[in-house]
Design an enzyme around this catalytic site. Structure first.
Site, mmCIF file in Angstrom:
data_model
loop_
_atom_site.group_PDB
_atom_site.id
_atom_site.type_symbol
_atom_site.label_atom_id
_atom_site.label_comp_id
_atom_site.label_asym_id
_atom_site.label_seq_id
_atom_site.Cartn_x
_atom_site.Cartn_y
_atom_site.Cartn_z
ATOM 1 N N GLY A 142 -6.661 10.021 -5.419
ATOM 2 C CA GLY A 142 -5.447 10.518 -6.041
ATOM 3 C C GLY A 142 -4.472 11.115 -5.045
ATOM 4 N N SER A 150 6.214 7.602 -1.534
ATOM 5 C CA SER A 150 6.358 7.527 -0.074
ATOM 6 C C SER A 150 6.517 8.891 0.578
ATOM 7 C CB SER A 150 7.559 6.644 0.290
ATOM 8 O OG SER A 150 7.372 5.321 -0.157
ATOM 9 N N ARG A 256 -5.098 0.171 4.680
ATOM 10 C CA ARG A 256 -4.076 -0.817 5.029
ATOM 11 C C ARG A 256 -4.636 -1.904 5.933
ATOM 12 N NH1 ARG A 256 -0.055 4.104 6.409
ATOM 13 N NH2 ARG A 256 0.856 4.408 4.328
ATOM 14 N N ARG A 281 -0.779 -35.370 -6.579
ATOM 15 C CA ARG A 281 0.382 -35.508 -7.460
ATOM 16 C C ARG A 281 1.286 -36.633 -6.974
ATOM 17 N NH1 ARG A 281 2.888 -34.815 -12.396
ATOM 18 N NH2 ARG A 281 5.062 -34.122 -12.168
ATOM 19 N N GLU A 376 0.359 1.549 -0.707
ATOM 20 C CA GLU A 376 -0.146 1.966 0.609
ATOM 21 C C GLU A 376 0.888 1.736 1.723
ATOM 22 O OE1 GLU A 376 -4.213 0.875 1.398
ATOM 23 O OE2 GLU A 376 -4.675 0.897 -0.737
ATOM 24 N N THR A 378 5.390 1.114 1.595
ATOM 25 C CA THR A 378 6.375 0.078 1.294
ATOM 26 C C THR A 378 6.836 -0.605 2.581
ATOM 27 O OG1 THR A 378 8.246 1.578 1.522
ATOM 28 C CG2 THR A 378 7.204 1.450 -0.658
#
Length: 397
Positions: A142, A150, A256, A281, A376, A378
């Site tokens: 938490g 941030s 990270r 395809r 974690e 930006t």
């Protein structure tokens, strides 16, 4: 004249021969996790994603514990003591299945367990880590709050000592992976001494974790709010070995690192789906993989995918050598998640209308990565971390 050497065959799945950098133990870890994900996640994950649920999460956690995937880079207390590269390979394989599964493992091992392992007392380690490593207890972490993501230095969650020495914890945390299924939460709070971490059993009176619904990303993942309303904790609930933001930020750096690898798993899955689709395809009388524009897309995707894996591998070897800096982790997260999203979007164009269908993994990975892009750290935060490192000038303020 030197004897001629026969070159190995070109492997489309490993065009740069990156597997040559891995030893047998690395490959064994990778193959174990890949096999588990193929058996336990891939047959079901599209349905989980569509329904917005992760059923059987506690059973999945125990299975992940049984293969050593929880807290795997930690030593002792039932943890596997694997190398950073092996942990990264596990993250790649888990996220190739789904970002939500890798998030479950990252939050358990790289955030909650890592915090206790690095900053906890011996009693806290003995109490929680063996059960968390086995998947018997799920953990959450938490830090982020409704008004402070941030900018954790200004968190509003508070812990105060009362006259008897206990701590009383009040506040809210937001976007917490594993929150409503966790048996223990590592919660960071303001105190008179600075920011401290607390080990909080989730059955404590005053603690609740309502699940967050209506997500369009990480749908096969449990995401919750944490609410602490006068949660009373004993004096020894605090993590004794750290004060200040250094504690939570070091945990985030470890997590990270796993994202640097994991994002390449989502990219690989989307790339492989695009290759197979392009070969089967047919349009205008032949497979679309035979057209120049499609081949250009596939080539560019392959270059960025395998560059990203090489970057992750390089950072892993630096971590194993004790030489990995937080700025280098920011470098990896910034590059690899952005490139992974671009690979998924390009794969979607190759699949055409089918690219939006859950019959294929591409759109699921693309939407998941929109969360991975911002959690974690930006894009902007990692850009500023690197900008400061490159110029010596702090642009955060």
């Amino acid at each position: 004249m030197a004897a001629s050497t026969k070159l190995p065959a070109f492997d489309p799945a490993d065009p740069l021969g990156i597997d040559d950098l891995l030893d047998p133990e690395d490959l064994a870890v990778r193959d174990t996790v890949r096999g588990w994900a193929a058996d336990r996640v891939l047959p079901h994950v599209a349905d989980w994603y569509e329904k917005g649920e992760l059923p059987g999460i506690r059973e999945l956690a125990r299975e992940l514990g049984s293969i050593g995937a929880l807290g795997m880079s930690l030593d002792g207390y039932g943890c596997a003591g694997a190398s950073a590269v092996q942990y990264g390979l596990a993250c790649l394989e888990l996220e190739a299945a789904d970002s939500g599964i890798r998030s479950l493992v990252s939050v358990q091992g790289s955030l909650a367990m890592y915090a206790v392992h690095r900053f906890g007392s011996e009693e806290q380690k003995q109490t929680w880590l063996p059960r968390m490593a086995a998947g018997e207890v799920i953990g959450c972490f938490g830090l982020t709050e409704p008004d402070h993501g941030s900018d954790p230095a200004h968190m509003r969650t508070r812990a105060k000592r009362d006259a008897g020495g206990d701590w009383v914890l009040d506040g809210r945390k937001m976007w917490i992976t594993n929150g409503s299924v966790a048996g223990v939460a590592v919660v960071w709070a303001q105190t008179e001494e600075g920011i401290r971490g607390f080990v909080v059993p989730t059955d404590s009176p005053g603690f609740s974790a309502p699940e967050i619904k209506h997500k369009w990303s990480l749908r096969a993942s449990v995401t919750s709010e944490l609410v602490m309303d006068g949660v009373r904790l004993p004096a020894d609930a605090v993590l004794p070995e750290v004060t200040g933001l250094r504690g939570p930020l070091s945990c985030l750096s470890h997590a990270r690192y796993g994202i640097v690898w994991g994002s390449m798993g989502a990219a690989r899955s989307s790339f492989e789906a695009a290759v197979e689709y392009a070969k089967s395809r047919e349009q205008f009388g032949r497979p679309i993989g035979g057209f120049q524009l499609t081949q250009a897309k596939l080539a560019d995707m392959a270059v960025e995918l395998h560059k990203g894996i090489l970057l992750a591998h390089h950072l892993g070897r630096r971590m194993d050598a004790g030489r990995l800096r937080p700025e280098q982790v920011s470098f990896g997260k910034l590059n690899n998640v952005r490139e992974a999203i671009d690979i998924c979007r390009t794969a979607r164009t190759i699949l055409g209308a089918n690219g939006i269908s859950l019959e294929y993994p591409v759109m699921r990975h693309a939407t998941n990565l929109e969360s991975v892009l911002t959690y974690e750290g930006t894009v902007e935060m990692h850009q500023l971390v690197l900008g400061k490192a490159l110029t010596g000038l702090d642009a955060f303020r």
